[in-house]
Structures are given as C-alpha cells and as structure tokens.
Design a protein around this motif. Structure first.
Motif, mmCIF file in Angstrom:
data_model
loop_
_atom_site.group_PDB
_atom_site.id
_atom_site.type_symbol
_atom_site.label_atom_id
_atom_site.label_comp_id
_atom_site.label_asym_id
_atom_site.label_seq_id
_atom_site.Cartn_x
_atom_site.Cartn_y
_atom_site.Cartn_z
ATOM 1 N N SER A 135 0.802 -1.240 0.000
ATOM 2 C CA SER A 135 0.000 0.000 0.000
ATOM 3 C C SER A 135 0.832 1.285 0.000
ATOM 4 O O SER A 135 0.501 2.210 -0.732
ATOM 5 C CB SER A 135 -0.953 0.007 1.197
ATOM 6 O OG SER A 135 -1.825 -1.074 1.101
ATOM 7 N N PHE A 142 -1.390 6.732 1.570
ATOM 8 C CA PHE A 142 -1.406 5.727 2.625
ATOM 9 C C PHE A 142 -0.564 6.192 3.824
ATOM 10 O O PHE A 142 -1.053 6.270 4.948
ATOM 11 C CB PHE A 142 -0.907 4.383 2.082
ATOM 12 C CG PHE A 142 -1.089 3.269 3.052
ATOM 13 C CD1 PHE A 142 -2.341 2.712 3.262
ATOM 14 C CD2 PHE A 142 -0.028 2.791 3.809
ATOM 15 C CE1 PHE A 142 -2.537 1.690 4.176
ATOM 16 C CE2 PHE A 142 -0.204 1.775 4.728
ATOM 17 C CZ PHE A 142 -1.465 1.230 4.908
ATOM 18 N N MET A 145 -2.059 9.185 5.612
ATOM 19 C CA MET A 145 -3.192 8.886 6.511
ATOM 20 C C MET A 145 -2.711 8.253 7.814
ATOM 21 O O MET A 145 -3.226 8.536 8.892
ATOM 22 C CB MET A 145 -4.193 7.956 5.815
ATOM 23 C CG MET A 145 -4.920 8.589 4.658
ATOM 24 S SD MET A 145 -5.936 9.987 5.190
ATOM 25 C CE MET A 145 -5.104 11.316 4.375
ATOM 26 N N TRP A 149 -3.225 9.484 11.812
ATOM 27 C CA TRP A 149 -3.602 8.638 12.954
ATOM 28 C C TRP A 149 -2.560 8.766 14.073
ATOM 29 O O TRP A 149 -2.906 8.921 15.248
ATOM 30 C CB TRP A 149 -3.740 7.178 12.508
ATOM 31 C CG TRP A 149 -4.331 6.304 13.576
ATOM 32 C CD1 TRP A 149 -5.658 6.094 13.815
ATOM 33 C CD2 TRP A 149 -3.615 5.550 14.575
ATOM 34 N NE1 TRP A 149 -5.822 5.247 14.895
ATOM 35 C CE2 TRP A 149 -4.577 4.895 15.375
ATOM 36 C CE3 TRP A 149 -2.268 5.351 14.865
ATOM 37 C CZ2 TRP A 149 -4.240 4.067 16.448
ATOM 38 C CZ3 TRP A 149 -1.928 4.529 15.947
ATOM 39 C CH2 TRP A 149 -2.909 3.896 16.722
ATOM 40 N N GLN A 408 -9.616 -1.668 6.182
ATOM 41 C CA GLN A 408 -8.757 -0.557 5.761
ATOM 42 C C GLN A 408 -9.589 0.569 5.158
ATOM 43 O O GLN A 408 -9.290 1.745 5.319
ATOM 44 C CB GLN A 408 -7.739 -1.077 4.744
ATOM 45 C CG GLN A 408 -6.853 -0.002 4.179
ATOM 46 C CD GLN A 408 -5.651 -0.578 3.481
ATOM 47 O OE1 GLN A 408 -4.774 -1.173 4.123
ATOM 48 N NE2 GLN A 408 -5.588 -0.434 2.175
ATOM 49 N N LEU A 412 -9.191 4.254 6.558
ATOM 50 C CA LEU A 412 -8.703 5.382 5.761
ATOM 51 C C LEU A 412 -9.824 6.397 5.524
ATOM 52 O O LEU A 412 -9.583 7.605 5.482
ATOM 53 C CB LEU A 412 -8.125 4.887 4.428
ATOM 54 C CG LEU A 412 -6.891 3.988 4.530
ATOM 55 C CD1 LEU A 412 -6.467 3.488 3.151
ATOM 56 C CD2 LEU A 412 -5.723 4.715 5.198
ATOM 57 N N ILE A 417 -9.379 10.244 3.811
ATOM 58 C CA ILE A 417 -8.683 10.021 2.533
ATOM 59 C C ILE A 417 -9.473 10.615 1.352
ATOM 60 O O ILE A 417 -8.891 11.077 0.374
ATOM 61 C CB ILE A 417 -8.347 8.516 2.312
ATOM 62 C CG1 ILE A 417 -7.358 8.379 1.141
ATOM 63 C CG2 ILE A 417 -9.593 7.679 2.112
ATOM 64 C CD1 ILE A 417 -6.743 7.015 0.977
ATOM 65 N N TYR A 440 -6.174 5.349 -5.143
ATOM 66 C CA TYR A 440 -7.266 5.499 -4.179
ATOM 67 C C TYR A 440 -8.154 4.250 -4.191
ATOM 68 O O TYR A 440 -8.502 3.713 -3.133
ATOM 69 C CB TYR A 440 -8.071 6.747 -4.552
ATOM 70 C CG TYR A 440 -9.336 6.937 -3.753
ATOM 71 C CD1 TYR A 440 -9.305 7.545 -2.506
ATOM 72 C CD2 TYR A 440 -10.562 6.496 -4.247
ATOM 73 C CE1 TYR A 440 -10.455 7.710 -1.765
ATOM 74 C CE2 TYR A 440 -11.724 6.661 -3.508
ATOM 75 C CZ TYR A 440 -11.668 7.265 -2.271
ATOM 76 O OH TYR A 440 -12.810 7.417 -1.541
ATOM 77 N N LEU A 443 -6.615 1.265 -2.509
ATOM 78 C CA LEU A 443 -6.553 1.330 -1.041
ATOM 79 C C LEU A 443 -7.923 1.145 -0.389
ATOM 80 O O LEU A 443 -8.023 0.511 0.655
ATOM 81 C CB LEU A 443 -5.957 2.668 -0.580
ATOM 82 C CG LEU A 443 -4.500 2.938 -0.962
ATOM 83 C CD1 LEU A 443 -4.060 4.299 -0.448
ATOM 84 C CD2 LEU A 443 -3.584 1.844 -0.411
ATOM 85 N N VAL A 444 -8.968 1.707 -0.990
ATOM 86 C CA VAL A 444 -10.262 1.671 -0.284
ATOM 87 C C VAL A 444 -11.379 0.959 -1.041
ATOM 88 O O VAL A 444 -12.426 0.680 -0.473
ATOM 89 C CB VAL A 444 -10.762 3.096 0.090
ATOM 90 C CG1 VAL A 444 -9.761 3.821 0.957
ATOM 91 C CG2 VAL A 444 -11.096 3.917 -1.134
ATOM 92 N N SER A 482 -10.664 6.762 14.555
ATOM 93 C CA SER A 482 -11.055 5.682 13.617
ATOM 94 C C SER A 482 -11.733 4.509 14.306
ATOM 95 O O SER A 482 -12.421 3.735 13.659
ATOM 96 C CB SER A 482 -9.908 5.046 12.818
ATOM 97 O OG SER A 482 -9.176 6.001 12.170
#
Ligand code: SAH
Length: 484
Positions: A135, A142, A145, A149, A408, A412, A417, A440, A443-444, A482
């Motif tokens: 990722s 990635f 983000m 966190w 994930q 995210l 994101i 994008y 990842l999601v 999150s």
C-alpha cells in the motif's frame, strides 16, 4: 500481502458496487503503474502431495520431535544437486543433520530472513520490477493517513515532548517518508519524534536510509554516539534488528504494516490419528516435499491453545489450521511496552478476525508459485489471525485495550482520505490524476474498479475490505481515532 490479494481478487468478477466514492472516480500519485498485470485465474499453487512418514525410532530434540529414522538409515544419495542455490543447500543441510523434516515455520523463517541468503536480505523486492507491491508503494496517501492517525494518538497522549515512533518491517521506508512529509508542518509533533526502524535486511536498511534522506552526523569532540538524521524533517532515525532493542522509557507508537504476515506459521492437518503438523522433507528425487509428522511436535501446544479459544463448531469445519507463535510473542512484547511506556500500536495486514486455515502463499514476480519451488526466490506470507493477536495483547497486560479490527476502507475513510484525494486532484497533471484515482481505489475500493476504461488485464483491484486494521493502546490514551 497486497500482491497476493491483488492476484486473488482479480479472480473475482467485476463488482457493480455502488461504492460511495467521490465523483473523482468518474474520469481517470504516483508509484504504482502496475495493477493486475500479474493476474492469474489459478491463484493457489498446486498443493504438493502429502506423505506420511513411517514411524521409526525417535529422539526428542530441543526444537521438534519428529521421525528420525533417517539418522539410522541415511539415504545413499546426496540431497544436493549441483544447481541448488545456497539457501536450498542450507535447508537440505538442516534436514539432513537434524535427521528428519523441518516444520513449515522453520522453513519459512529460513527462506525469508536467513541472514545470508533470505528472500528479504539482499535485494529490493518491492514494486512493479520486484515481486510484489504494498500500500505505501501504491499511493503517498497511505503513509499520509497513517501520519494523521499517529499524530492524533500523540495528541491523546498529551503531546509528549519526546516519543519513540517505531516501524516494524519498513520495506523501502516509503510509509515513514510520506508520514514525515505529511506531518512536517506540525512542528511540536515533528520535534518530539525519535524514529526507530526495526528491519532485518541490511539492503532494505540502506534503502530506508536513502528514502528518508538520512545523513550520518560526524562524531566530533570525541562523541561516539553518532546520530543519523532524516533531512525530510530533521528527525533522528536509528535501526534495530528487533523491537526488544528499541530503547524503552519513552512513550511509544508502533506501526506494523504487512509485518505480521511475514512471521513464520506452523501448519497442522487433520488426519485419522488427530491433528498432525505439516513438515518439509527432501524426496528421493532431491526436491522438497510435505510430510506429516508421525507424532506430536512442540508447536502442537500452540495449536491446542488456539483451539481452546475458538468454538468447537469452528474447529470441526476445518481440516487445516495455521498458528503463528512469533505473532503471539511479538504482540506480547508490544503490549508490555505500551503498558509500561504508554502509547499504542497499529497493525495493518490481510487476514481474518479468527482462526486461519491454510493461507500460506508464495509469490514471485507478481505470480503465485509453489511454496516449495526454488525457496528464497519468492516471498512467503500467511494470513494474520487478528483474534489471536487480541488474545495475546489482552493476556500480556491489563493496561492495554485492543480496538478493531476494522477494514482498511473504514480506517482510511475515517481519517479523511476522500478529502485528501480531492485536494490532490485539484493540482495535478492528467497522468497524476489517473494514478491518484487508481491508487485510491486500490486502497479503499472492493474488487475491480468500475470506472476503469483501460485494458482488462490492468484493471485496478480494490483491497479496502481485504486488509484489516487493529489498534493496541494503553487504556490511559482513550479510544484512538477511527475506532470510536
Ligand atoms: N511495511 C513495508 C514492507 C512489508 S514487507 C511495506 O508495507 O511496504 C516485510 C518487511 O519486514 C521487510 O522490510 C522485511 O525485510 C521485514 N522483515 C521481515 N521479517 C522480519 C524480521 N523477523 N525482523 C525484522 N524485519 C523483518
């Protein structure tokens, strides 16, 4: 890892999901130009046939108790062939001198991290030119983000003036570089950081040093404590072979992205005489083969412990089970550290929130290959059993609390994101926009990208629900962002 999931998911049919993605995805970052060019419709390598060893005279060893008849009847032929790689010779040597087969876990550990010839040790295995993509290599978003966190947790920790930021298995160092770039404006946060990279590969350590734009300060005035500084943010960075070597005493935040899946697993198979450990031996023709241990092995204790925590119905359905003692030990160390020093850990990997059956895979050049074929030339990884990580953390300390796993995509998404990608899209070239959108989605998203208009064999595959995210935090810190 991502590459495995890409391969697996590519076998899924195109999903017509009404994913609530931003409008940005209706037309067409950076590093990832690869997608499913490595697609295969048969993601699992053929399973090598299992053979039972004959029961024979046996002796206990400190490591494993197995059939040792080979000690008494050494095979006439040599296991080695002239074309064997150093690692293959080494593995055959262990099997020969041990006098019998080795566990899948021992094989996996040697293959991946043997200090001389392990898969990770001497080369860069990442990216389109390498064996797989992760990722952080897919999109800068990635690491950015994860930075959000980490910074939120640091705030919840009361903005300590010094904090250890530890990354386990940092690969090319891309996640950390993006985290630093993304948070560089927040001076108090940046100035608090002491970065610790836990990495076994000297080659990857060098790459991390380069990608973090590190400089080694000269030791002047007799100062023997040379420091290495990342010029991205002026942050001190140091390297360690294991988490235990990271100095304790400071509040600590730990990131483990695709680290747990590289930890060695023991595999068990149900047989007529009960659960038997799957072992690796050398066949008559000098190739590696799986065999079943004729008697109990030390790792069976871990299997029993794991089964105690699962429902009888869940176990009854399974013919194979994997256990990962190293994951349990590592989680124990993490939980103890967070309990004594404060802070938290973020674990991101593909896996299940429950017992894992038969997930070990080998990937070479973006394709699944047989686990036993030319070891050391392919990555090996297994699904992470998140439930056992939770058990281990909770058992290690009453001061920590485990949150998740969540997907994930949820993780995210909650960190913003969508806003980040919209912002980046406002100021980029067409090519960058294309890369941002596909990154994008990877990842999601879930399954094949519905907006894709390019060649079928390059359709981006979304991994947003295949990767899971878990947080282990000191109770004092409250619920991390999150997971609220
Ligand atoms: N987190 C990175 C890389 C994942 S691959 C990314 O997402 O891109 C696994 C990483 O862990 C590699 O850097 C590998 O060298 C390292 N690694 C694997 N086993 C290790 C061990 N036992 N100790 C320290 N590092 C290890």
């Amino acid at each position: 890892m991502m590459r495995k999931l890409l391969l697996q998911a590519s076998a899924l049919r195109r999903l017509s999901t009404a994913h609530s993605l931003p409008s940005l995805l209706t037309s067409s970052s950076r590093r990832c130009s690869s997608s499913s060019s490595s697609k295969t419709t048969s993601p699992q390598p053929p399973i090598t046939s299992l053979e039972h060893l004959d029961d024979g005279p046996s002796q206990a060893t400190s490591k494993i108790s197995i059939d040792r008849s080979a000690l008494y009847n050494p095979p006439e032929h040599s296991h080695e062939t002239s074309s064997d790689s150093e690692l293959v010779k080494h593995l055959k040597g262990i099997i020969k001198f041990r006098g019998g087969p080795i566990s899948v876990a021992e094989y996996m550990e040697e293959v991946l991290t043997n200090p001389k010839v392990g898969f990770y040790i001497n080369r860069d295995v990442f990216g389109t030119e390498g064996d797989f993509i992760t990722s952080p290599e897919v999109s800068q978003m990635f690491g950015e983000m994860i930075g959000v966190w980490v910074m939120c947790l640091w705030e919840q920790m009361g903005q300590p003036s010094k904090v250890n930021l530890v990354e386990l298995g940092p690969g090319r160092g891309t996640l950390m570089a993006d985290l630093l770039r993304g948070t560089s404006k927040f001076k108090n946060f940046i100035e608090s950081l002491q970065i610790h990279m836990v990495e076994c590969s000297p080659t990857l350590q060098k790459l991390q040093h380069k990608n973090l734009k590190c400089v080694d300060e000269d030791s002047h005035n007799g100062n023997v404590n040379k420091r290495t500084i990342s010029m991205l943010t002026g942050t001190p960075v140091s390297w360690h072979a294991a988490l235990e070597q990271v100095p304790s005493g400071l509040p600590t935040i730990i990131i483990a992205h695709e680290f747990y899946d590289a930890l060695p697993v023991h595999q068990f198979q149900r047989a007529s005489r009960g659960w038997c450990e799957k072992m690796i031996d050398v066949a008559e023709d000098s190739s590696f083969r799986f065999v079943l241990s004729p008697q109990s092995t030390p790792a069976k204790l871990y299997l029993m412990e794991r089964c105690k925590r699962a429902g009888a119905e869940e176990i009854a359905k399974l013919d194979q089970i994997e256990v990962c003692p190293k994951a349990i030990e590592l989680t124990h160390t993490i939980a103890k550290r967070i309990s004594s020093d404060g802070g938290g850990a973020l674990v991101i990997d593909y896996g299940l929130d429950g017992i894992v059956s038969d997930s070990l895979q080998a990937i070479r050049k973006h394709k699944f290959v047989n686990i036993l074929d030319n070891p050391g030339s392919a990555d090996l990884s297994a699904y992470v059993d998140f439930a056992s990580i939770r058990h281990s953390a909770e058992e290690a300390s009453d001061d920590v609390i485990v949150h998740g796993p969540i997907t994930q995509s949820q993780f995210l998404g909650s960190l913003g994101i969508n806003f980040r990608v919209e912002a980046l899209l406002k100021n980029c070239t067409d090519e960058q926009a294309e890369s941002l959108r596909t990154g994008y989605w990877r990842l999601v998203g879930e399954g094949e990208a519905p907006f894709w208009e390019g060649p079928d064999d390059q359709v981006p595959i979304g991994m947003g629900t295949r990767y899971l995210v878990m947080a282990i935090v000191n109770k004092k810190q409250g619920i991390p962002v999150s997971f609220q």
